[in-house]
Design a protein around this motif. Structure first.
Motif, PDB file in Angstrom:
ATOM      1  N   THR A   1       0.832  -1.201   0.000  1.00  0.00           N
ATOM      2  CA  THR A   1       0.000   0.000   0.000  1.00  0.00           C
ATOM      3  C   THR A   1       0.865   1.248   0.000  1.00  0.00           C
ATOM      4  OG1 THR A   1      -0.093   0.002   2.408  1.00  0.00           O
ATOM      5  CG2 THR A   1      -1.868  -1.115   1.267  1.00  0.00           C
ATOM      6  N   VAL A   2       0.337   2.283  -0.615  1.00  0.00           N
ATOM      7  CA  VAL A   2       0.979   3.584  -0.544  1.00  0.00           C
ATOM      8  C   VAL A   2       0.702   4.143   0.850  1.00  0.00           C
ATOM      9  CG1 VAL A   2       1.045   5.899  -1.527  1.00  0.00           C
ATOM     10  CG2 VAL A   2       0.668   3.929  -3.009  1.00  0.00           C
ATOM     11  N   LYS A   3       1.704   4.763   1.449  1.00  0.00           N
ATOM     12  CA  LYS A   3       1.549   5.321   2.801  1.00  0.00           C
ATOM     13  C   LYS A   3       0.441   6.354   2.834  1.00  0.00           C
ATOM     14  CE  LYS A   3       6.441   4.604   3.827  1.00  0.00           C
ATOM     15  NZ  LYS A   3       7.751   5.237   4.026  1.00  0.00           N
ATOM     16  N   ASP A   4      -0.230   6.444   3.977  1.00  0.00           N
ATOM     17  CA  ASP A   4      -1.330   7.394   4.143  1.00  0.00           C
ATOM     18  C   ASP A   4      -0.896   8.803   3.758  1.00  0.00           C
ATOM     19  OD1 ASP A   4      -3.036   5.442   5.027  1.00  0.00           O
ATOM     20  OD2 ASP A   4      -2.786   5.907   7.162  1.00  0.00           O
ATOM     21  N   GLY A   5      -1.728   9.457   2.959  1.00  0.00           N
ATOM     22  CA  GLY A   5      -1.458  10.830   2.559  1.00  0.00           C
ATOM     23  C   GLY A   5      -0.403  10.998   1.491  1.00  0.00           C
ATOM     24  N   GLU A   6       0.119   9.881   0.942  1.00  0.00           N
ATOM     25  CA  GLU A   6       1.229   9.970  -0.013  1.00  0.00           C
ATOM     26  C   GLU A   6       0.853   9.531  -1.427  1.00  0.00           C
ATOM     27  OE1 GLU A   6       3.995  11.336   0.517  1.00  0.00           O
ATOM     28  OE2 GLU A   6       4.384  11.273   2.660  1.00  0.00           O
ATOM     29  N   VAL A   7      -0.423   9.288  -1.671  1.00  0.00           N
ATOM     30  CA  VAL A   7      -0.822   8.758  -2.974  1.00  0.00           C
ATOM     31  C   VAL A   7      -0.427   9.692  -4.117  1.00  0.00           C
ATOM     32  CG1 VAL A   7      -2.773   8.083  -4.429  1.00  0.00           C
ATOM     33  CG2 VAL A   7      -2.676   7.345  -2.049  1.00  0.00           C
ATOM     34  N   ALA A   8      -0.744  10.974  -4.002  1.00  0.00           N
ATOM     35  CA  ALA A   8      -0.435  11.921  -5.085  1.00  0.00           C
ATOM     36  C   ALA A   8       1.076  12.030  -5.301  1.00  0.00           C
ATOM     37  CB  ALA A   8      -1.028  13.292  -4.779  1.00  0.00           C
ATOM     38  N   ALA A   9       1.835  12.068  -4.208  1.00  0.00           N
ATOM     39  CA  ALA A   9       3.296  12.160  -4.325  1.00  0.00           C
ATOM     40  C   ALA A   9       3.876  10.890  -4.931  1.00  0.00           C
ATOM     41  CB  ALA A   9       3.909  12.428  -2.955  1.00  0.00           C
ATOM     42  N   PHE A  10       3.324   9.736  -4.555  1.00  0.00           N
ATOM     43  CA  PHE A  10       3.778   8.458  -5.112  1.00  0.00           C
ATOM     44  C   PHE A  10       3.540   8.414  -6.622  1.00  0.00           C
ATOM     45  CE2 PHE A  10       2.559   4.028  -6.240  1.00  0.00           C
ATOM     46  CZ  PHE A  10       3.769   3.405  -6.009  1.00  0.00           C
ATOM     47  N   ARG A  11       2.319   8.763  -7.026  1.00  0.00           N
ATOM     48  CA  ARG A  11       2.001   8.758  -8.459  1.00  0.00           C
ATOM     49  C   ARG A  11       2.896   9.723  -9.223  1.00  0.00           C
ATOM     50  NH1 ARG A  11      -3.780   6.906  -9.502  1.00  0.00           N
ATOM     51  NH2 ARG A  11      -3.536   8.017 -11.447  1.00  0.00           N
ATOM     52  N   ALA A  12       3.119  10.898  -8.679  1.00  0.00           N
ATOM     53  CA  ALA A  12       3.972  11.885  -9.343  1.00  0.00           C
ATOM     54  C   ALA A  12       5.405  11.385  -9.452  1.00  0.00           C
ATOM     55  CB  ALA A  12       3.930  13.212  -8.595  1.00  0.00           C
ATOM     56  N   ALA A  13       5.921  10.775  -8.390  1.00  0.00           N
ATOM     57  CA  ALA A  13       7.298  10.271  -8.410  1.00  0.00           C
ATOM     58  C   ALA A  13       7.466   9.184  -9.466  1.00  0.00           C
ATOM     59  CB  ALA A  13       7.683   9.737  -7.031  1.00  0.00           C
ATOM     60  N   VAL A  14       6.476   8.313  -9.580  1.00  0.00           N
ATOM     61  CA  VAL A  14       6.544   7.253 -10.591  1.00  0.00           C
ATOM     62  C   VAL A  14       6.540   7.857 -11.990  1.00  0.00           C
ATOM     63  CG1 VAL A  14       5.267   5.327 -11.627  1.00  0.00           C
ATOM     64  CG2 VAL A  14       5.575   5.445  -9.141  1.00  0.00           C
ATOM     65  N   LYS A  15       5.595   8.762 -12.246  1.00  0.00           N
ATOM     66  CA  LYS A  15       5.461   9.336 -13.589  1.00  0.00           C
ATOM     67  C   LYS A  15       6.625  10.249 -13.964  1.00  0.00           C
ATOM     68  CE  LYS A  15       0.451   9.065 -13.982  1.00  0.00           C
ATOM     69  NZ  LYS A  15      -0.806   9.814 -14.093  1.00  0.00           N
ATOM     70  N   GLU A  16       7.119  11.005 -12.990  1.00  0.00           N
ATOM     71  CA  GLU A  16       8.152  12.002 -13.303  1.00  0.00           C
ATOM     72  C   GLU A  16       9.567  11.453 -13.203  1.00  0.00           C
ATOM     73  OE1 GLU A  16       7.271  15.204 -10.620  1.00  0.00           O
ATOM     74  OE2 GLU A  16       5.254  15.453 -11.437  1.00  0.00           O
ATOM     75  N   ARG A  17       9.775  10.454 -12.341  1.00  0.00           N
ATOM     76  CA  ARG A  17      11.136   9.975 -12.099  1.00  0.00           C
ATOM     77  C   ARG A  17      11.406   8.590 -12.667  1.00  0.00           C
ATOM     78  NH1 ARG A  17      12.008  10.211  -5.931  1.00  0.00           N
ATOM     79  NH2 ARG A  17      14.066   9.527  -6.577  1.00  0.00           N
ATOM     80  N   LEU A  18      10.408   7.693 -12.627  1.00  0.00           N
ATOM     81  CA  LEU A  18      10.659   6.312 -13.009  1.00  0.00           C
ATOM     82  C   LEU A  18      10.297   6.013 -14.460  1.00  0.00           C
ATOM     83  CD1 LEU A  18      11.774   3.711 -11.886  1.00  0.00           C
ATOM     84  CD2 LEU A  18       9.477   3.115 -11.091  1.00  0.00           C
ATOM     85  N   VAL A  19       9.123   6.444 -14.885  1.00  0.00           N
ATOM     86  CA  VAL A  19       8.696   6.155 -16.262  1.00  0.00           C
ATOM     87  C   VAL A  19       9.685   6.695 -17.302  1.00  0.00           C
ATOM     88  CG1 VAL A  19       6.898   6.558 -17.992  1.00  0.00           C
ATOM     89  CG2 VAL A  19       6.270   5.848 -15.673  1.00  0.00           C
ATOM     90  N   PRO A  20      10.226   7.911 -17.146  1.00  0.00           N
ATOM     91  CA  PRO A  20      11.206   8.373 -18.136  1.00  0.00           C
ATOM     92  C   PRO A  20      12.433   7.461 -18.235  1.00  0.00           C
ATOM     93  CG  PRO A  20      10.407  10.228 -16.863  1.00  0.00           C
ATOM     94  CD  PRO A  20       9.886   8.983 -16.186  1.00  0.00           C
ATOM     95  N   LEU A  21      12.866   6.874 -17.133  1.00  0.00           N
ATOM     96  CA  LEU A  21      13.998   5.954 -17.182  1.00  0.00           C
ATOM     97  C   LEU A  21      13.627   4.675 -17.920  1.00  0.00           C
ATOM     98  CD1 LEU A  21      15.462   6.384 -13.580  1.00  0.00           C
ATOM     99  CD2 LEU A  21      16.478   7.147 -15.726  1.00  0.00           C
ATOM    100  N   TRP A  22      12.422   4.165 -17.691  1.00  0.00           N
ATOM    101  CA  TRP A  22      11.987   2.970 -18.418  1.00  0.00           C
ATOM    102  C   TRP A  22      11.912   3.256 -19.906  1.00  0.00           C
ATOM    103  CZ3 TRP A  22       9.054  -1.706 -16.760  1.00  0.00           C
ATOM    104  CH2 TRP A  22       9.404  -2.094 -15.476  1.00  0.00           C
ATOM    105  N   THR A  23      11.488   4.462 -20.259  1.00  0.00           N
ATOM    106  CA  THR A  23      11.378   4.833 -21.668  1.00  0.00           C
ATOM    107  C   THR A  23      12.743   4.848 -22.352  1.00  0.00           C
ATOM    108  OG1 THR A  23       9.439   6.150 -21.108  1.00  0.00           O
ATOM    109  CG2 THR A  23      10.461   6.614 -23.222  1.00  0.00           C
ATOM    110  N   GLN A  24      13.808   5.057 -21.581  1.00  0.00           N
ATOM    111  CA  GLN A  24      15.154   5.098 -22.142  1.00  0.00           C
ATOM    112  C   GLN A  24      15.756   3.713 -22.369  1.00  0.00           C
ATOM    113  OE1 GLN A  24      17.745   7.716 -19.878  1.00  0.00           O
ATOM    114  NE2 GLN A  24      16.083   9.172 -19.605  1.00  0.00           N
TER     115      GLN A  24
END
Length: 110
Positions: A11-34
């Motif tokens: 589970t995503v930690k309480d109150g961290e859902v938006a930050a988790f989603r943003a971190a995945v989209k902004e930090r992780l997905v671009p690396l996978w795309t490379q």
């Protein structure tokens, strides 16, 4: 086609859902795309899933034309960078674990 999945279970930690989603989209997905040779990179969060789908809060998928291209991509620098960033994201926002190296053979028939 070969699709390689990273599956988060927990589970995503309480109150961290938006930050988790943003971190995945902004930090992780671009690396996978490379990753060299990929034909598709997708991210699906649990609230986007189909009814009856597994209760994973996140599924990342990267597709390659064949296993030789996938194996070469897994040796690329982006692979090691993505593992590092994934560890940071999991530690910061997530109570659970991630399963790496889940590979599926996709058969496309006309």
């Amino acid at each position: 086609m070969i699709t390689r999945f990273a599956l988060f279970e927990g589970t995503v930690k309480d109150g961290e859902v938006a930050a988790f989603r943003a971190a995945v989209k902004e930090r992780l997905v671009p690396l996978w795309t490379q990753f060299p040779g990929n034909t598709d990179v997708r991210v699906m969060f649990s609230d986007d899933r189909d009814d009856g789908a597994p209760e994973f809060p996140l599924i990342l998928a990267i597709t390659y034309p064949d296993t030789s291209v996938m194996e070469a991509a897994l040796e690329a620098p982006a692979r090691y960078q993505s593992k590092e960033v994934t560890g940071e994201i999991v530690e910061d926002f997530f109570d659970g674990r991630i399963h790496h190296h889940v590979t599926q053979l996709n058969e496309y028939k006309a």
